[in-house]
Motif scaffolding. Structure first.
Motif, PDB file in Angstrom:
ATOM      1  N   LEU A   1      -7.981  -9.345   7.180  1.00  7.97           N
ATOM      2  CA  LEU A   1      -9.368  -9.755   7.371  1.00  7.97           C
ATOM      3  C   LEU A   1      -9.856 -10.588   6.193  1.00  7.97           C
ATOM      4  O   LEU A   1     -10.540 -11.610   6.372  1.00  7.97           O
ATOM      5  CB  LEU A   1     -10.256  -8.521   7.555  1.00  7.97           C
ATOM      6  CG  LEU A   1     -11.766  -8.786   7.726  1.00  7.97           C
ATOM      7  CD1 LEU A   1     -12.016  -9.611   8.984  1.00  7.97           C
ATOM      8  CD2 LEU A   1     -12.535  -7.476   7.769  1.00  7.97           C
ATOM      9  N   ALA A   2      -9.513 -10.161   4.978  1.00  3.28           N
ATOM     10  CA  ALA A   2      -9.922 -10.915   3.786  1.00  3.28           C
ATOM     11  C   ALA A   2      -9.298 -12.303   3.772  1.00  3.28           C
ATOM     12  O   ALA A   2      -9.952 -13.295   3.417  1.00  3.28           O
ATOM     13  CB  ALA A   2      -9.524 -10.143   2.524  1.00  3.28           C
TER      14      ALA A   2
ATOM     15  N   SER B   1       0.828  -1.211   0.000  1.00  3.08           N
ATOM     16  CA  SER B   1       0.000   0.000   0.000  1.00  3.08           C
ATOM     17  C   SER B   1       0.862   1.261   0.000  1.00  3.08           C
ATOM     18  O   SER B   1       0.527   2.257  -0.659  1.00  3.08           O
ATOM     19  CB  SER B   1      -0.938  -0.001   1.204  1.00  3.08           C
ATOM     20  OG  SER B   1      -0.200  -0.036   2.423  1.00  3.08           O
TER      21      SER B   1
ATOM     22  N   LEU C   1     -14.035  -3.459  -2.243  1.00  2.77           N
ATOM     23  CA  LEU C   1     -13.685  -2.040  -2.351  1.00  2.77           C
ATOM     24  C   LEU C   1     -14.461  -1.370  -3.482  1.00  2.77           C
ATOM     25  O   LEU C   1     -14.879  -0.204  -3.359  1.00  2.77           O
ATOM     26  CB  LEU C   1     -12.182  -1.900  -2.581  1.00  2.77           C
ATOM     27  CG  LEU C   1     -11.283  -2.253  -1.386  1.00  2.77           C
ATOM     28  CD1 LEU C   1      -9.812  -2.202  -1.792  1.00  2.77           C
ATOM     29  CD2 LEU C   1     -11.541  -1.306  -0.214  1.00  2.77           C
TER      30      LEU C   1
ATOM     31  N   MET D   1      -5.642   1.631   6.458  1.00  3.95           N
ATOM     32  CA  MET D   1      -6.606   0.572   6.723  1.00  3.95           C
ATOM     33  C   MET D   1      -6.350  -0.688   5.884  1.00  3.95           C
ATOM     34  O   MET D   1      -6.775  -1.791   6.268  1.00  3.95           O
ATOM     35  CB  MET D   1      -8.030   1.075   6.433  1.00  3.95           C
ATOM     36  CG  MET D   1      -8.526   2.149   7.373  1.00  3.95           C
ATOM     37  SD  MET D   1     -10.162   2.741   6.841  1.00  3.95           S
ATOM     38  CE  MET D   1     -11.092   1.197   6.866  1.00  3.95           C
ATOM     39  N   PHE D   2      -5.650  -0.545   4.761  1.00  2.61           N
ATOM     40  CA  PHE D   2      -5.509  -1.659   3.820  1.00  2.61           C
ATOM     41  C   PHE D   2      -4.877  -2.901   4.447  1.00  2.61           C
ATOM     42  O   PHE D   2      -5.363  -4.019   4.196  1.00  2.61           O
ATOM     43  CB  PHE D   2      -4.710  -1.218   2.591  1.00  2.61           C
ATOM     44  CG  PHE D   2      -4.543  -2.312   1.575  1.00  2.61           C
ATOM     45  CD1 PHE D   2      -5.590  -2.657   0.738  1.00  2.61           C
ATOM     46  CD2 PHE D   2      -3.348  -3.010   1.483  1.00  2.61           C
ATOM     47  CE1 PHE D   2      -5.440  -3.684  -0.186  1.00  2.61           C
ATOM     48  CE2 PHE D   2      -3.192  -4.032   0.564  1.00  2.61           C
ATOM     49  CZ  PHE D   2      -4.241  -4.372  -0.279  1.00  2.61           C
TER      50      PHE D   2
ATOM     51  N   LEU E   1      -7.022   5.134   3.537  1.00  2.00           N
ATOM     52  CA  LEU E   1      -7.233   3.821   2.950  1.00  2.00           C
ATOM     53  C   LEU E   1      -5.959   2.976   3.018  1.00  2.00           C
ATOM     54  O   LEU E   1      -6.013   1.771   3.286  1.00  2.00           O
ATOM     55  CB  LEU E   1      -7.687   3.962   1.495  1.00  2.00           C
ATOM     56  CG  LEU E   1      -7.952   2.658   0.730  1.00  2.00           C
ATOM     57  CD1 LEU E   1      -9.014   1.827   1.443  1.00  2.00           C
ATOM     58  CD2 LEU E   1      -8.371   2.955  -0.712  1.00  2.00           C
TER      59      LEU E   1
ATOM     60  N   LEU F   1      -7.531  -4.676   6.284  1.00  2.00           N
ATOM     61  CA  LEU F   1      -8.499  -5.251   5.359  1.00  2.00           C
ATOM     62  C   LEU F   1      -7.951  -6.512   4.682  1.00  2.00           C
ATOM     63  O   LEU F   1      -8.691  -7.488   4.476  1.00  2.00           O
ATOM     64  CB  LEU F   1      -8.884  -4.218   4.293  1.00  2.00           C
ATOM     65  CG  LEU F   1      -9.648  -2.979   4.780  1.00  2.00           C
ATOM     66  CD1 LEU F   1      -9.822  -1.986   3.631  1.00  2.00           C
ATOM     67  CD2 LEU F   1     -10.993  -3.383   5.354  1.00  2.00           C
ATOM     68  N   TRP F   2      -6.669  -6.489   4.370  1.00  2.00           N
ATOM     69  CA  TRP F   2      -6.056  -7.648   3.719  1.00  2.00           C
ATOM     70  C   TRP F   2      -6.017  -8.846   4.667  1.00  2.00           C
ATOM     71  O   TRP F   2      -6.357  -9.974   4.272  1.00  2.00           O
ATOM     72  CB  TRP F   2      -4.654  -7.294   3.239  1.00  2.00           C
ATOM     73  CG  TRP F   2      -3.884  -8.453   2.647  1.00  2.00           C
ATOM     74  CD1 TRP F   2      -2.715  -8.967   3.084  1.00  2.00           C
ATOM     75  CD2 TRP F   2      -4.259  -9.225   1.500  1.00  2.00           C
ATOM     76  NE1 TRP F   2      -2.321 -10.011   2.296  1.00  2.00           N
ATOM     77  CE2 TRP F   2      -3.257 -10.196   1.311  1.00  2.00           C
ATOM     78  CE3 TRP F   2      -5.346  -9.186   0.624  1.00  2.00           C
ATOM     79  CZ2 TRP F   2      -3.307 -11.122   0.276  1.00  2.00           C
ATOM     80  CZ3 TRP F   2      -5.405 -10.122  -0.409  1.00  2.00           C
ATOM     81  CH2 TRP F   2      -4.385 -11.072  -0.574  1.00  2.00           C
TER      82      TRP F   2
ATOM     83  N   LEU G   1     -11.428  -8.841  -2.046  1.00  2.00           N
ATOM     84  CA  LEU G   1     -11.097  -7.499  -1.557  1.00  2.00           C
ATOM     85  C   LEU G   1     -11.309  -6.450  -2.640  1.00  2.00           C
ATOM     86  O   LEU G   1     -11.851  -5.366  -2.378  1.00  2.00           O
ATOM     87  CB  LEU G   1      -9.652  -7.469  -1.050  1.00  2.00           C
ATOM     88  CG  LEU G   1      -9.190  -6.160  -0.408  1.00  2.00           C
ATOM     89  CD1 LEU G   1     -10.103  -5.775   0.759  1.00  2.00           C
ATOM     90  CD2 LEU G   1      -7.736  -6.291   0.069  1.00  2.00           C
TER      91      LEU G   1
END
Length: 449
Positions: free
Chosen positions: A40-41, A11, A74, A33-34, A30, A37-38, A70
């Motif tokens: 979590l995915a 990122s 998004l 947070m990425f 973002l 999120l990664w 993901l």
């Protein structure tokens, strides 16, 4: 942890490439947070499930699923909140984190396999079943350590007075499984096919193991049938295991045929200088022919002429009879570790399997495949048992499961088992996997003689 770090790096680099040193607050937020999120995915896709880490392709497939999910998430979020996200930013961030993550997981898998080869990072298994089935499981798990399972004890069903099975201590019977798990510290109980184990018994065992958090695996009475060919079907209160027929015809086989011939044709052109050099070296060695042809049995029992670089003396076939008593293998194959008929240049060619390369001609002509069972001699095929003849329903291969699992170090029974496993579970993905594994086997040169 490494997934999070990889996401931070990806990122940050995407932010720098797309916006330089002056990103907007939205993209800065973002990018922060990425990584979360990664991770979590990956968690939602099952990429952290220990059952898939270290073995098989499921771990890598789950990483790809996480990346696709993901991107879709998004895209949907940006549409819902009417916030247009830079396509360049997304294409730089998500694909890069996927690729780097896959490379990192592959490297870590190889490191894990080396540890397991030394007996570390292994999960203990308590095997439950008949003595013969337990012995087969022990042999199978000891052969390949990369899966991370090792049998530490056994509980036998039926009548048996053995204290050990294949070197593994017997710690009780079917009624002693729960206590045996605690005594031997097993992480998993593997229940093998046995007439003494019915649905009620298995359900009761599952309830007992649930209290200790011990994993339960059940091996169906199916030999070498892979997961993609099996599906669970609940029918009238019963759980039925449906087994699909292997894909031995149809569009997938046509695709395999096209793939084989295209790759063989390209390889023949690229390897032409090597062919010329090897042929010249063989001719200079003893002034004999460079190529050796021999009749082999192909698909459905049809004979064909196989081509190889000659690695033996010119009269090798005539001298075979006098060496039969020195066969180092059991079964119908003839192999000698120190065959006196092999020439000096031939020994080098065999070590790296260069002598097999002219079989690309057979592949291009459609008589062989890049991947398949070992091509058999007519006298070998004539001695096949009925179940062994199953090897002949597909084309023989330039490489195969026997090549990546020991080559000539394998016994006859092991060669047959691997060839039958390939026939029953063929797929183009499996072919690509075997081709990929063949390269390091050739570089090591082990098992070739």
């Amino acid at each position: 942890m490494f997934d999070f770090v990889i996401a931070v790096v990806s990122s940050t680099l995407a932010l720098q490439v797309r916006f330089g040193g002056d990103p907007s607050s939205r993209y800065a937020a973002l990018s922060i947070m990425f990584p979360l999120l990664w991770v979590l995915a990956l968690w939602l896709s099952g990429a952290y499930d220990v059952r898939y880490i270290g073995t098989g392709s499921d771990e890598f497939r789950k990483v790809l699923n996480a990346g696709v999910s993901l991107i879709a998430g998004l895209a949907i979020l940006s549409y819902v909140i009417n916030a247009e996200l830079s396509r360049v930013y997304l294409l730089l961030t998500v694909p890069s984190v996927m690729i780097i993550d896959l490379i990192a997981r592959y490297a870590m898998r190889k490191r894990l396999h080396k540890q397991r080869a030394l007996g570390r990072c292994m999960a203990g298994v308590l095997a439950v079943g008949r003595e013969s089935a337990v012995a087969d499981l022990v042999t199978e798990l000891q052969r390949d350590s990369y899966h991370g399972l090792t049998v530490v004890a056994a509980c036998l069903t039926g009548e048996s007075g053995s204290e050990k099975v294949a070197g593994i201590p017997v710690v009780g019977g079917l009624d002693d499984v729960a206590g045996a798990v605690r005594r031997c510290g097993a992480d998993t109980v593997a229940v093998l096919s046995s007439s003494e184990i019915d649905g009620v018994t298995l359900r009761q065992l599952a309830w007992e193991l649930e209290k200790t958090g011990t994993d339960l695996c059940v091996a169906p009475a199916l030999l070498d049938v892979s997961g993609p060919r099996t599906t669970i079907r609940p029918t009238a209160g019963l759980t039925l295991l449906h087994v699909d027929h292997p894909q031995l015809s149809g569009p997938r086989q046509v695709l395999k045929e096209v793939f084989d011939r295209v790759v063989a044709g390209v390889a023949l052109v690229l390897l032409a200088p090597l062919f010329a050099a090897v042929a010249a070296a063989i001719r200079l060695g003893d002034n004999g022919p460079a190529l050796f042809s021999q009749t082999r049995v192909g698909k459905d029992g049809h004979p064909f002429k196989i081509y190889k670089f000659r690695t033996m003396v010119v009269d090798a076939e005539q001298r075979l009879a006098e060496l039969q008593s020195s066969n180092d293998l059991d079964g119908v194959l003839f192999k000698m570790r120190r065959d006196p008929r092999i020439t000096a240049i031939g020994a080098r060619l065999r070590k790296w399997s260069v002598d097999e390369l002219p079989q690309l001609i057979n592949v291009f002509r459609g008589e062989m495949s890049l991947v398949g069972p070992r091509p058999a001699l007519p006298e070998e095929a004539a001695r096949y048992a009925d179940h062994v003849r199953r090897r002949l329903v597909v084309k023989p291969g330039l490489t195969g499961m026997w090549q990546v699992n020991g080559r000539s170090n394998l016994s006859w029974d092991e060669t047959v088992r691997l060839d039958l496993r390939y026939v029953e579970n063929w797929s183009l993905a499996l072919d690509l996997q075997i081709l990929w594994k063949t390269l390091p086997v050739l570089f090591r040169g082990s098992g070739a003689y």
